[in-house]
Scaffold this active site. Structure first.
Site, mmCIF file in Angstrom:
data_model
loop_
_atom_site.group_PDB
_atom_site.id
_atom_site.type_symbol
_atom_site.label_atom_id
_atom_site.label_comp_id
_atom_site.label_asym_id
_atom_site.label_seq_id
_atom_site.Cartn_x
_atom_site.Cartn_y
_atom_site.Cartn_z
ATOM 1 N N ARG A 1 46.949 31.746 43.037
ATOM 2 C CA ARG A 1 46.611 33.304 42.709
ATOM 3 C C ARG A 1 47.951 34.201 42.753
ATOM 4 O O ARG A 1 47.809 34.878 41.804
ATOM 5 C CB ARG A 1 45.875 33.719 43.922
ATOM 6 C CG ARG A 1 44.509 32.811 44.307
ATOM 7 C CD ARG A 1 43.366 33.259 43.137
ATOM 8 N NE ARG A 1 43.540 32.732 41.918
ATOM 9 C CZ ARG A 1 43.373 31.320 41.824
ATOM 10 N NH1 ARG A 1 43.314 30.354 42.442
ATOM 11 N NH2 ARG A 1 43.999 30.956 40.374
ATOM 12 N N GLN B 1 40.126 47.011 47.021
ATOM 13 C CA GLN B 1 39.846 45.844 47.768
ATOM 14 C C GLN B 1 40.419 44.452 47.176
ATOM 15 O O GLN B 1 40.525 43.382 47.286
ATOM 16 C CB GLN B 1 38.157 45.307 47.486
ATOM 17 C CG GLN B 1 37.341 46.506 48.074
ATOM 18 C CD GLN B 1 35.881 46.320 47.541
ATOM 19 O OE1 GLN B 1 35.290 45.735 48.174
ATOM 20 N NE2 GLN B 1 35.503 47.054 46.447
ATOM 21 N N ASN B 2 41.475 44.812 46.039
ATOM 22 C CA ASN B 2 41.970 43.992 45.124
ATOM 23 C C ASN B 2 43.367 43.735 46.024
ATOM 24 O O ASN B 2 43.926 44.455 46.434
ATOM 25 C CB ASN B 2 42.347 44.493 43.867
ATOM 26 C CG ASN B 2 40.884 44.486 43.051
ATOM 27 O OD1 ASN B 2 39.929 44.219 43.520
ATOM 28 N ND2 ASN B 2 41.058 45.425 41.905
ATOM 29 N N HIS C 1 42.246 44.927 51.687
ATOM 30 C CA HIS C 1 41.980 43.405 51.732
ATOM 31 C C HIS C 1 43.303 42.649 51.796
ATOM 32 O O HIS C 1 43.585 41.424 51.575
ATOM 33 C CB HIS C 1 40.984 42.893 50.805
ATOM 34 C CG HIS C 1 39.607 43.258 51.082
ATOM 35 N ND1 HIS C 1 38.655 43.118 50.305
ATOM 36 C CD2 HIS C 1 39.153 43.814 52.186
ATOM 37 C CE1 HIS C 1 37.492 43.506 50.722
ATOM 38 N NE2 HIS C 1 37.810 44.111 51.839
ATOM 39 N N CYS D 1 53.776 35.822 59.989
ATOM 40 C CA CYS D 1 53.827 34.690 60.543
ATOM 41 C C CYS D 1 52.640 34.836 61.506
ATOM 42 O O CYS D 1 52.267 35.605 62.072
ATOM 43 C CB CYS D 1 55.309 35.040 61.543
ATOM 44 S SG CYS D 1 55.324 33.714 62.958
ATOM 45 N N GLY E 1 34.513 49.238 39.208
ATOM 46 C CA GLY E 1 34.517 47.757 39.300
ATOM 47 C C GLY E 1 34.211 46.983 40.547
ATOM 48 O O GLY E 1 35.030 46.105 40.679
ATOM 49 N N THR E 2 33.234 47.400 41.264
ATOM 50 C CA THR E 2 32.917 46.764 42.662
ATOM 51 C C THR E 2 31.484 46.431 42.621
ATOM 52 O O THR E 2 30.690 47.397 42.610
ATOM 53 C CB THR E 2 33.482 47.471 43.954
ATOM 54 O OG1 THR E 2 33.231 46.512 44.833
ATOM 55 C CG2 THR E 2 33.335 48.917 43.855
ATOM 56 N N ASN F 1 30.907 50.884 36.290
ATOM 57 C CA ASN F 1 30.809 49.665 36.437
ATOM 58 C C ASN F 1 29.918 48.980 35.396
ATOM 59 O O ASN F 1 29.153 49.347 34.567
ATOM 60 C CB ASN F 1 29.980 49.013 37.913
ATOM 61 C CG ASN F 1 30.401 47.936 38.454
ATOM 62 O OD1 ASN F 1 31.513 47.986 38.774
ATOM 63 N ND2 ASN F 1 29.649 47.241 38.762
#
Ligand code: APR
Length: 232
Positions: A56, A88-89, A106, A114, A173-174, A199
């Site tokens: 990713r 959220q990206n 997020h 760690c 866009g969500t 959207n």
């Protein structure tokens, strides 16, 4: 000057070439979400999870921000500290586009930490050829700096303060299905913000939108931003 808060989701990065979540039958790049985006999945198979996030990360640095990301940079230049993005990206495309006031609730693909001492490291500073990276300070296993299902998103206190003080809240866009982010529009509206959605399809939380623009945000957002700049 008015406070403008923006919430973005996977749809803002779609035109950069990153797949959204809910157009893939509940799979994230062909993986079950519970396998690659939960603490239990990481305990079960850390190799799989690390391989997945390395891919990713590599994908995210191979694509470019699009017109929607750039429009938000322009709006921030105009509004300064009256402007914030909540995203959220995890792809860091807002940062790479040049936005500065961003809450990545997020987490982010270019970071890990760690599991024991919690020290954070940049992904570019660790050896991705090693299958399971370990902490150079305490030797414990590192994990991606991603908020997985069942974990508490980052910056919730700061976000609530922003929402309560927003005059305009743009939701871009969500799909409006993953909480707590899906509930932000309700909070902003209850505290008096004018709420604007952009959207490709009608999101689940449509009822709280004062204004809704159906289509691609790369095309719709730049003229909306230009209008806002004229009036704010
Ligand atoms: N312009 C505007 N909207 C778009 C575009 C586009 N070019 N392309 C897709 N969309 C819309 C889709 O129609 C969909 O409604 O973006 C939305 C993306 O929705 P999701 O895939 O559900 O992504 P998101 O809402 O960001 O998901 C929230 O769920 O899996 C978790 O943690 C993950 O942050 C993610 C969260």
């Amino acid at each position: 000057m008015s406070n403008v808060i923006v919430l973005t989701g996977a749809g803002i990065s779609a035109e950069s070439g990153i797949k959204t979540f809910r157009d893939s039958n509940g799979l994230w790049e062909n993986h079950r979400v519970e396998d690659v985006a939960s603490p239990e999945g990481f305990i079960r198979n850390p190799n799989l999870v690390w391989d997945f996030y390395k891919q990713r990360y590599t994908q995210s640095i191979s694509v470019e921000p699009n017109g929607a990301h750039l429009a938000l940079v322009k709006l921030e230049k105009h509004l300064g500290d009256k402007f914030h993005i909540i995203t959220q990206n995890v792809d860091c495309l807002h940062t790479r586009a040049g936005s500065r006031r961003i809450y990545e609730m997020h987490g982010r693909l270019d970071s890990c930490f760690c599991t024991r001492c919690r020290t954070h490291f940049k992904i570019e500073d660790i050896d991705l050829a090693v299958q399971l990276p370990h902490c150079e300070l305490c030797g414990a296993l590192l994990r991606p700096d991603i908020v997985w299902f069942g974990e508490i998103p980052y910056y919730l206190y700061e976000i609530e303060e922003l929402l309560k003080n927003s005059d305009y809240f743009l939701i871009i866009g969500t799909s409006g299905v993953v909480y707590p982010a899906a509930g932000f529009v309700m909070t902003a509206k209850l505290f008096g913000a004018h709420t604007i959605g952009i959207n490709l399809e009608k999101p689940d939380n449509m009822g709280f939108f004062d204004e809704f623009h159906l289509g691609k945000c790369g095309e719709l957002l730049p003229p909306i931003v230009d209008e806002m700049i004229k009036h704010l």
